[in-house]
Design a protein around this motif. Structure first.
Motif, mmCIF file in Angstrom:
data_model
loop_
_atom_site.group_PDB
_atom_site.id
_atom_site.type_symbol
_atom_site.label_atom_id
_atom_site.label_comp_id
_atom_site.label_asym_id
_atom_site.label_seq_id
_atom_site.Cartn_x
_atom_site.Cartn_y
_atom_site.Cartn_z
ATOM 1 N N ILE A 21 8.120 -7.907 -20.028
ATOM 2 C CA ILE A 21 7.925 -6.856 -19.027
ATOM 3 C C ILE A 21 6.508 -6.852 -18.461
ATOM 4 C CG2 ILE A 21 9.718 -5.270 -19.828
ATOM 5 C CD1 ILE A 21 7.428 -3.807 -21.374
ATOM 6 N N GLY A 22 5.590 -7.594 -19.100
ATOM 7 C CA GLY A 22 4.229 -7.576 -18.557
ATOM 8 C C GLY A 22 3.357 -8.658 -19.172
ATOM 9 N N VAL A 73 -6.363 -1.917 -23.105
ATOM 10 C CA VAL A 73 -5.580 -3.060 -22.639
ATOM 11 C C VAL A 73 -5.306 -2.885 -21.156
ATOM 12 C CG1 VAL A 73 -3.403 -4.322 -22.876
ATOM 13 C CG2 VAL A 73 -4.473 -3.272 -24.893
ATOM 14 N N THR A 74 -5.563 -3.915 -20.388
ATOM 15 C CA THR A 74 -5.223 -3.838 -18.962
ATOM 16 C C THR A 74 -4.138 -4.871 -18.669
ATOM 17 O OG1 THR A 74 -7.032 -5.334 -18.460
ATOM 18 C CG2 THR A 74 -7.463 -2.988 -18.195
ATOM 19 N N ILE A 75 -3.332 -4.544 -17.685
ATOM 20 C CA ILE A 75 -2.151 -5.345 -17.380
ATOM 21 C C ILE A 75 -2.405 -6.170 -16.124
ATOM 22 C CG2 ILE A 75 0.241 -5.128 -16.519
ATOM 23 C CD1 ILE A 75 0.070 -4.762 -19.480
ATOM 24 N N THR A 94 2.896 1.420 -30.019
ATOM 25 C CA THR A 94 3.463 2.373 -29.062
ATOM 26 C C THR A 94 2.676 2.331 -27.773
ATOM 27 O OG1 THR A 94 2.066 4.115 -29.946
ATOM 28 C CG2 THR A 94 4.251 3.939 -30.897
ATOM 29 N N ALA A 95 3.072 3.182 -26.819
ATOM 30 C CA ALA A 95 2.482 3.153 -25.479
ATOM 31 C C ALA A 95 0.980 3.433 -25.488
ATOM 32 C CB ALA A 95 3.194 4.161 -24.572
ATOM 33 N N PHE A 121 3.016 -2.165 -19.244
ATOM 34 C CA PHE A 121 2.890 -2.128 -20.686
ATOM 35 C C PHE A 121 4.121 -1.430 -21.269
ATOM 36 C CE2 PHE A 121 0.803 -0.917 -24.751
ATOM 37 C CZ PHE A 121 0.306 -2.170 -25.095
ATOM 38 N N ILE A 122 4.301 -1.452 -22.578
ATOM 39 C CA ILE A 122 5.449 -0.762 -23.169
ATOM 40 C C ILE A 122 5.281 0.759 -23.023
ATOM 41 C CG2 ILE A 122 6.134 -2.565 -24.798
ATOM 42 C CD1 ILE A 122 4.476 -1.144 -26.917
#
Ligand SMILES: Nc1ncnc2c1ncn2[C@@H]1O[C@H](COP(=O)(O)OP(=O)(O)OP(=O)(O)O)[C@@H](O)[C@H]1O
Ligand SMILES: [Mg+2]
Lengths: 241, 405
Positions: B187-188, B134-136, B125-126, B141-142
């Motif tokens: 998406i990422g 976690v870095t994007i 999940t988010a 991210f979701i």
């Protein structure tokens, strides 16, 4: 110079005791040239080993230059051997894988003499016994006579007060023997005290005094009437520098 | 005789017998190389496990199904299906608990155009991003909406991007990839963390857990639940809260065994590093024994050498060598053999562990201290095992030594 009083050397082999020396009194003054003679087993080598501080007597006193060395410790004897005595063996006793000059340097190494002086003095000593052209030879590349001369160079290089030689010509032919004796006569002439052991009467005639051993004691002590002069034969090719 | 002369005399003797010297050193070389390599590999393993566990997230508690004995790692953990999405909602977010996130992992074949790769799918999940830091790098991210609507969206690790597109910088946002033949929109992309090998966070795809359960696994499995405590001080409180909440949710009566396990990161770290450290010590110990054997080899050869060179010792003593001169000569020989062997061993062990590290795809770490210790240890071995033969040589009587045939 050398004073022995009541020296006894007793070897104990199990229960059997062999008295190699049985009460020896001897005086050798400075600059004497003495030969020790006697039958096999009479104690000549035992005597020389004690004189050379390689061995200590079972009993008795040994004064070398006034000090009693009979009871000295192993390391003290090492120092005495290094400073005062030059020993020449019948079997040469050179280090096999080591060149002539390095063999001659050895006693100076233990005397703490620096590398440059050591090399210079070793070369000079080898030249004085006619081996100036053979300094980098190993013992096995030298004849018996040459090896013995390397051993003599090693014995005299520290300028010891006494040179001792146990049958120095025992393994040599007559020509090499005479050369070795010529070197001893020259050393004697320059003031050295020399004692040699020999079986051969004509070798003894090159010396000035003969001490005769029998069964571990001195049987006779005489002055050589007609000292023979050893001929320093022509040095072999390439030996003269 | 001064010390340097002693060294020269010893070196000459060693050179005169090259083959024997080399063979004697071999024992030391192998021993030291083994110690260095083993300890290096062991330390590397410990370090990589530590960093992997720390990389799992901060103040992390992991709930997995299956029972455990007093917090230790147990093989059966995670084997049953005790956890569910309901459990996730039962854990209260409060002063002790910062975030909760379910995780299910599976492996899948991923295809994009002509590129295809096999990687692990992390279904979550988010809040996962918050818990695992976690870095994007690009995209996003979701989100909770993605999860609620079972959106077919995916966040890619940089290694996955490279494996699919052949280029880590290729633009993939908005593209559609196929995970086990199910189309997902990218998406990422996550930032590279540099971690490699097992459980690498660079080589994985993150997707909403609802989507993965429905489309890829076909079961409502929750492999584990990750909980982030608000701080290290609240770890215990959080753990107690989780236990109480799940006891209620699973209706486990007092005194009965749990069907879930709560592990905290520190416990895991301690267990894992404990295991690897024991292993390191074991390997190092075995290698140490070979070092001892090497030392005995030196002693053996030195004893032979002393006997063989009895005449030489006699000659040296006859012309004025003292006991100490002889002792030093032989002692230095032994120490030179062991130190030289040790030096070569260190180089070899270093090379060996680096190679092993490359082959096993893990980092090895050789600390300066272990090199120093190995070096001093080999010198010490030379002294310890050299003293006995050297004393034997030094104590020889010159007359006896000269008579020796
Ligand atoms: N290490 C020893 N152990 C036991 N007995 C010994 C030892 N050395 C010498 N002897 C004995 O002492 C006696 C004297 O020996 P020494 O070697 O002094 O004789 P030598 O006069 O030099 O004889 P040669 O002319 O044969 O060399 C001999 O009976 C010998 O057997
Ligand atoms: Mg004799």
């Amino acid at each position: 110079m050398i004073d022995l009083k009541g020296i006894k050397k007793i070897y104990a082999n199990g229960d059997i005791q062999v008295a190699a020396l049985n009460g020896v009194d001897l005086h050798v003054g400075a600059s004497e040239f003495v030969s020790i003679m006697g039958p096999s087993g009479s104690g000549k080598s035992s005597m020389m080993n004690i004189l050379g501080c390689l061995d200590t007597p079972t009993e008795g006193e040994y004064y070398l230059d006034g000090t009693d060395v009979a009871k000295a410790s192993g390391d003290d004897l090492s120092v005495i051997r290094n400073r005062k005595i030059g020993f020449v063996f019948q079997g040469f006793n050179l280090l096999a894988r080591t060149t002539a000059v390095e063999n001659v340097e050895l006693p100076m190494l233990y005397a703490g003499i620096g590398g440059k002086e050591r090399r210079a003095r070793a070369i000079a000593a080898l030249e004085s016994v006619g081996l100036g052209g053979r300094i980098h030879h190993r013992p096995k590349e030298l004849s018996g006579g040459q090896q013995q001369r390397v051993a003599i160079a090693r014995a005299l290089v520290t300028k010891p007060s006494i040179i001792l030689a146990d049958e120095p010509t025992g393994n040599l032919d007559s020509r090499s023997s005479e050369e070795v004796m010529a070197i001893f006569q020259r050393l004697h002439a320059s003031g050295n005290t020399i004692i040699i052991v020999t079986h051969e009467p004509d070798i003894a005639e090159f010396t000035q005094r003969i001490v005769r051993f029998r069964d571990g004691h001195i049987e006779g002590d005489e002055v050589v009437q007609n000292q023979r002069l050893a001929q320093a034969l022509v040095l072999e090719e390439g030996e003269a520098k | 005789m001064n010390f340097f002369e002693s060294i020269r005399v010893s070196l000459r003797a060693l050179r005169a017998n090259k083959l024997r010297s080399a063979l004697t050193m071999l024992g030391m070389i192998i021993g030291v190389a083994a110690v260095i390599a083993m300890v290096g590999i062991g330390n590397g393993a410990t370090a990589s496990i530590t960093s992997q566990i720390q990389g799992l997230g901060s103040n992390l508690l992991t709930i997995s199904s299956g029972q455990s004995n007093s917090g230790g790692v147990r093989g059966g953990a995670g084997s049953s299906d005790a956890l569910s999405m309901t459990d996730v909602s039962k854990i209260p977010i409060d002063t002790a608990v910062k975030a909760v996130s379910p995780v299910t992992t599976t492996n899948a074949q991923v295809v994009f155009g002509s590129g295809n790769t096999s990687t692990s799918i992390t279904a979550t999940t988010a809040d996962y991003a918050l818990i695992k830091n976690v870095t994007i790098a690009s995209g996003r991210f979701i989100t909770q909406e993605d999860v609620d609507s079972s959106a077919r969206v995916a966040v890619l690790g940089p290694t996955v991007v490279t494996n699919l597109m052949g280029d880590a910088n290729a633009s993939v946002i908005g593209k559609v990839i196929k995970i086990n033949n199910v189309p997902f929109q990218v998406i990422g992309v996550t930032t590279a963390t540099g971690s490699t090998g097992f459980m690498s966070s660079d080589d994985m795809i993150t997707a909403p857990i609802s989507t993965v359960q429905a489309r890829l696994i076909g079961k409502k499995t929750v492999r584990s639940i990750l909980v982030s405590a608000t701080s290290a001080d609240f770890m215990q409180t959080a753990q107690d809260e989780i236990t109480t909440a799940l006891h209620k949710a699973h209706k486990i009566p007092e005194g009965k065994a749990d069907d879930f396990t709560v592990q905290n990161q520190a416990d895991m770290l301690a267990t894992m590093t404990g295991v690897t450290q024991t292993l390191t010590m074991l390997l190092g110990g075995i290698a140490g024994i070979s070092l001892l054997v090497g030392g005995i080899g030196i002693m053996n050869i030195m004893l032979v050498s002393v006997t063989e060179r009895t005449r030489e010792i006699g000659i040296r003593k006859a012309i004025g060598a003292k006991g100490m001169d002889i002792l030093l000569q032989f002692l230095i020989e032994a120490v030179v053999l062991s130190v030289l062997g040790g030096g070569i061993g260190i180089a070899l062990g270093y090379g060996g562990s680096t190679l092993a590290g490359k082959a096993l795809k893990m980092s090895t770490s050789i600390s300066m201290t272990s090199v120093l210790v190995a070096f001093c240890f080999s010198a010490a071995i030379g002294i310890v095992f050299g003293v006995f033969p050297a004393r034997k040589a030094a104590a020889m009587d010159p007359i006896d030594a000269l008579r020796y045939e």
